[in-house]
Scaffold this active site. Structure first.
Site, PDB file in Angstrom:
ATOM      1  N   HIS A 102      45.442  53.873  28.904  1.00  0.00           N
ATOM      2  CA  HIS A 102      46.204  53.126  27.897  1.00  0.00           C
ATOM      3  C   HIS A 102      45.636  53.414  26.512  1.00  0.00           C
ATOM      4  O   HIS A 102      44.420  53.291  26.291  1.00  0.00           O
ATOM      5  CB  HIS A 102      46.082  51.615  28.146  1.00  0.00           C
ATOM      6  CG  HIS A 102      46.791  51.128  29.379  1.00  0.00           C
ATOM      7  ND1 HIS A 102      47.678  51.891  30.111  1.00  0.00           N
ATOM      8  CD2 HIS A 102      46.760  49.908  29.989  1.00  0.00           C
ATOM      9  CE1 HIS A 102      48.139  51.161  31.127  1.00  0.00           C
ATOM     10  NE2 HIS A 102      47.601  49.963  31.077  1.00  0.00           N
ATOM     11  N   CYS A 143      44.656  44.869  32.091  1.00  0.00           N
ATOM     12  CA  CYS A 143      44.055  46.172  31.731  1.00  0.00           C
ATOM     13  C   CYS A 143      43.940  46.392  30.217  1.00  0.00           C
ATOM     14  O   CYS A 143      42.880  46.792  29.709  1.00  0.00           O
ATOM     15  CB  CYS A 143      44.837  47.304  32.381  1.00  0.00           C
ATOM     16  SG  CYS A 143      46.612  47.050  32.393  1.00  0.00           S
TER      17      CYS A 143
HETATM   18  N1  LIG Z   1      47.616  49.230  38.031  1.00  0.00           N
HETATM   19  C1  LIG Z   1      46.854  48.761  37.065  1.00  0.00           C
HETATM   20  O1  LIG Z   1      46.479  49.485  36.106  1.00  0.00           O
HETATM   21  C2  LIG Z   1      46.388  47.329  37.104  1.00  0.00           C
HETATM   22  C3  LIG Z   1      45.489  46.894  36.139  1.00  0.00           C
HETATM   23  C4  LIG Z   1      45.034  45.573  36.157  1.00  0.00           C
HETATM   24  C5  LIG Z   1      45.521  44.706  37.122  1.00  0.00           C
HETATM   25  N2  LIG Z   1      46.433  45.135  38.039  1.00  0.00           N
HETATM   26  C6  LIG Z   1      46.910  44.172  39.039  1.00  0.00           C
HETATM   27  O2  LIG Z   1      46.329  44.514  40.300  1.00  0.00           O
HETATM   28  C7  LIG Z   1      47.250  44.198  41.357  1.00  0.00           C
HETATM   29  C8  LIG Z   1      47.493  45.461  42.185  1.00  0.00           C
HETATM   30  O3  LIG Z   1      48.074  46.443  41.336  1.00  0.00           O
HETATM   31  P1  LIG Z   1      48.472  47.898  41.841  1.00  0.00           P
HETATM   32  O4  LIG Z   1      48.790  48.675  40.625  1.00  0.00           O
HETATM   33  O5  LIG Z   1      47.461  48.407  42.808  1.00  0.00           O
HETATM   34  O6  LIG Z   1      49.842  47.581  42.671  1.00  0.00           O
HETATM   35  P2  LIG Z   1      50.532  48.433  43.819  1.00  0.00           P
HETATM   36  O7  LIG Z   1      50.242  49.867  43.653  1.00  0.00           O
HETATM   37  O8  LIG Z   1      51.947  48.003  43.834  1.00  0.00           O
HETATM   38  O9  LIG Z   1      49.795  47.916  45.169  1.00  0.00           O
HETATM   39  C9  LIG Z   1      50.041  46.657  45.724  1.00  0.00           C
HETATM   40  C10 LIG Z   1      49.245  46.461  47.022  1.00  0.00           C
HETATM   41  O10 LIG Z   1      49.579  45.173  47.549  1.00  0.00           O
HETATM   42  C11 LIG Z   1      50.109  45.328  48.883  1.00  0.00           C
HETATM   43  N3  LIG Z   1      51.171  44.340  49.084  1.00  0.00           N
HETATM   44  C12 LIG Z   1      52.334  44.204  48.386  1.00  0.00           C
HETATM   45  N4  LIG Z   1      53.043  43.163  48.848  1.00  0.00           N
HETATM   46  C13 LIG Z   1      52.337  42.635  49.888  1.00  0.00           C
HETATM   47  C14 LIG Z   1      52.541  41.556  50.781  1.00  0.00           C
HETATM   48  N5  LIG Z   1      53.637  40.764  50.699  1.00  0.00           N
HETATM   49  N6  LIG Z   1      51.582  41.287  51.692  1.00  0.00           N
HETATM   50  C15 LIG Z   1      50.488  42.062  51.785  1.00  0.00           C
HETATM   51  N7  LIG Z   1      50.220  43.101  50.971  1.00  0.00           N
HETATM   52  C16 LIG Z   1      51.143  43.387  50.026  1.00  0.00           C
HETATM   53  C17 LIG Z   1      50.627  46.743  48.945  1.00  0.00           C
HETATM   54  O11 LIG Z   1      50.668  47.152  50.290  1.00  0.00           O
HETATM   55  P3  LIG Z   1      51.778  48.232  50.821  1.00  0.00           P
HETATM   56  O12 LIG Z   1      51.294  49.582  50.390  1.00  0.00           O
HETATM   57  O13 LIG Z   1      51.733  48.060  52.291  1.00  0.00           O
HETATM   58  O14 LIG Z   1      53.079  47.841  50.192  1.00  0.00           O
HETATM   59  C18 LIG Z   1      49.558  47.464  48.125  1.00  0.00           C
HETATM   60  O15 LIG Z   1      48.402  47.677  48.908  1.00  0.00           O
HETATM   61  C19 LIG Z   1      48.518  43.664  40.685  1.00  0.00           C
HETATM   62  O16 LIG Z   1      48.486  42.260  40.652  1.00  0.00           O
HETATM   63  C20 LIG Z   1      48.409  44.219  39.259  1.00  0.00           C
HETATM   64  O17 LIG Z   1      49.094  43.443  38.318  1.00  0.00           O
HETATM   65  C21 LIG Z   1      46.870  46.428  38.064  1.00  0.00           C
END
Ligand SMILES: NC(=O)c1ccc[n+]([C@@H]2O[C@H](COP(=O)([O-])OP(=O)(O)OC[C@H]3O[C@@H](n4cnc5c(N)ncnc54)[C@H](OP(=O)(O)O)[C@@H]3O)[C@@H](O)[C@H]2O)c1
Length: 355
Positions: A243, A149
Site C-alpha cells: 500500500h 493494514c
Molecule cells: N489481506 C490483507 O492485506 C489484510 C490486512 C489486514 C487485515 N486483514 C483481515 O484479515 C482477515 C483475512 O483476510 P484475507 O485477506 O486472508 O481473506 P481471504 O483471503 O478471503 O481468506 C479468508 C479465510 O477465511 C476462511 N473462511 C471464510 N469464510 C469462512 C467460514 N464461514 N468459516 C470458516 N472459514 C472461513 C477462508 O477459507 P476458505 O479458503 O475455505 O474459503 C480463508 O481461509 C480479514 O478479516 C481481513 O479483513 C486482511
C-alpha cells in the site's frame, strides 16, 4: 520448548503468510490449520490456492485442514490461536475462543475499537498490552487485535513525528493493493485499466484505529487520542502487494525536512527497540532519497516486508509537511504484525500468565 499454534482461516492470503511464518518459527510450532467446511478434510497443498513467492513449506503441505469448529479447535489445546477470517465470521470465533480461555490474535476488524482489547502496532504502542489486566475481568482467555493494514503502515511513520513535534492533522490518500481485499476480493474486470476510489468501511477504520493506536492508557482501557484529526481518502489500485500512502501532516512546531528525517531515523520512543524478537525489523522506518520512491514493486520487501519506506519528504506551508509511505499490506499490515504481536506477548510473559 515451542508453544503450539493454530491458524484459523489458513487458506486465505493472510492465513498463507501465517502458515509460512509458523512452519519455521523459533518460538511457535504449528499444530493445526482450519478453513471453511468445503476444504476441511483435505490436504493443505490440494486445497489452498497458494499465492506466496516461496513454495508451500514442506511441514504444511501434507497437513489435513480441520473444519473451523470450536470443539475441534479446543481439542487441539493450542497455546496460541491466530485467526484470519472475514470479520463477520471472526466475531463469533474470536469471542468464543477467549471465553474458553485461549489466547487469540485476530486479524479481522471486529472488536478492534473496544478499550480493553489491545490494538497493537508493536514499535508504536506495545505498552497497550497493559489493558489486558482490565480485559481479564471479562474473559478467561486473551484477545489481541491486529490493526487495519493502512493504519499499521501509517501510524508507524507518524509515531516518531508525533512524539518529537506533535501532530494536529493528518490527511492521507491511499493507493491500496489488490491483496488487501483477500484472495477473492476484486474481480479482474473491475480493476484492470482502472482505479476504484472506494473501499467499504476503510476510511472509518483508518480514522478511528489511528486514534486508538496513538491513544492513551487509562484505568478504563485505551482512550482515543483527542488532539489528533485523521482524514483518509482511499483507492484500490492495480498492484498485487504494497500500500502506498500520500500523507500531509500539520505539526505543532514548524519543522523542516531534516527534522523529520532525523525523527524517523532515530525513532527514539520505539517501544520494542531493545527487545530481541525474531520478526522485529532492524529498521522499522527506512527513508528513500530518490525522487521517485517508494514504489510498491521495488520497496515492499524492505525489512522482509516489516519495514515501512518513507520518501518524497517535502516542506509545505508553515507547520505542514508532506511525504509518501509504503508498506507491505499482508506482512507489516497483517500476518507479520500478528506474529510480532505474539512475540511481544511472549517476551512479556503474558502468553503464559494469561493462559
Ligand atoms: N489481506 C490483507 O492485506 C489484510 C490486512 C489486514 C487485515 N486483514 C483481515 O484479515 C482477515 C483475512 O483476510 P484475507 O485477506 O486472508 O481473506 P481471504 O483471503 O478471503 O481468506 C479468508 C479465510 O477465511 C476462511 N473462511 C471464510 N469464510 C469462512 C467460514 N464461514 N468459516 C470458516 N472459514 C472461513 C477462508 O477459507 P476458505 O479458503 O475455505 O474459503 C480463508 O481461509 C480479514 O478479516 C481481513 O479483513 C486482511
Amino acid at each position: 520448548m515451542k508453544l503450539n499454534a493454530v491458524v484459523v482461516g489458513s487458506t486465505g492470503l493472510v492465513g498463507q503468510r501465517l502458515v509460512n511464518y509458523l512452519s519455521n518459527h523459533p518460538w511457535f510450532n504449528l499444530i493445526g490449520i482450519t478453513a471453511s467446511k468445503e476444504k476441511s478434510g483435505k490436504k493443505y497443498e490440494d486445497a489452498v490456492r497458494w499465492s506466496l513467492e516461496k513454495e508451500i513449506p514442506n511441514k504444511v503441505k501434507d497437513m489435513i485442514i480441520y473444519d473451523t469448529d470450536l470443539e475441534m479447535i479446543s481439542s487441539l489445546k493450542p497455546d496460541i490461536i491466530f485467526t484470519s477470517l472475514p470479520s463477520n465470521v471472526s466475531t463469533v470465533y474470536d469471542i468464543e475462543l477467549v471465553k474458553r480461555g485461549f489466547t487469540v490474535i485476530s486479524h479481522a476488524s471486529n472488536n478492534r475499537m473496544e478499550p480493553d482489547i489491545p490494538l497493537l502496532n508493536p514499535e508504536v504502542n506495545a505498552d497497550h498490552i497493559s489493558v489486558l489486566k482490565i480485559q481479564k475481568k471479562r474473559w478467561k482467555g486473551t484477545l489481541l487485535k491486529v490493526p487495519n493494514c493502512v493504519t499499521s503502515i501509517l501510524t508507524l511513520a507518524l509515531k516518531p513525528i508525533y512524539d518529537d513535534f506533535g501532530i494536529q492533522q493528518v490527511f492521507v490518500s491511499t493507493m491500496q493493493a489488490l491483496s488487501g481485499a483477500g484472495l477473492n476480493g476484486v474481480p479482474s474486470m473491475a480493476i484492470l485499466d482502472n482505479i476504484i476510489p472506494f473501499i467499504e468501511h476503510e476510511e472509518e477504520k483508518i480514522e478511528n484505529e489511528s486514534l486508538k493506536i496513538l491513544g492513551y492508557i487509562t484505568p478504563e482501557g485505551i482512550k482515543l487520542n483527542d488532539r489528533l484529526y485523521v482524514s483518509p481518502s482511499v483507492h484500490r489500485v492495480n498492484v498485487l502487494e504494497g500500500h502506498l500512502e500520500s500523507v500531509f501532516i500539520k505539526t505543532d512546531k514548524d519543522v523542516d525536512v531534516n527534522d523529520i528525517k532525523e525523527s524517523l531515523t532515530e525513532f527514539r520512543n520505539n517501544k520494542i527497540k531493545n527487545l530481541d524478537l525474531p520478526s522485529k525489523p532492524k529498521d522499522p522506518i527506512i527513508i528513500k532519497e530518490e525522487v521517485d520512491r517508494p514504489q510498491p514493486r521495488l520497496d515492499r520487501n524492505e525489512g522482509n516486508g516489516m519495514s515501512v519506506v518513507v520518501g518524497r519528504i517535502r516542506k509545505d506551508k508553515k507547520n505542514w509537511i508532506k511525504f509518501n509511505i509504503l508498506g507491505h499490506n499482508t506482512i507489516r499490515g497483517a500476518a507479520g504484525n500478528g506474529i510480532l504481536i505474539a512475540e511481544v506477548l511472549l517476551k512479556n510473559n503474558e502468553l503464559l500468565d494469561f493462559q
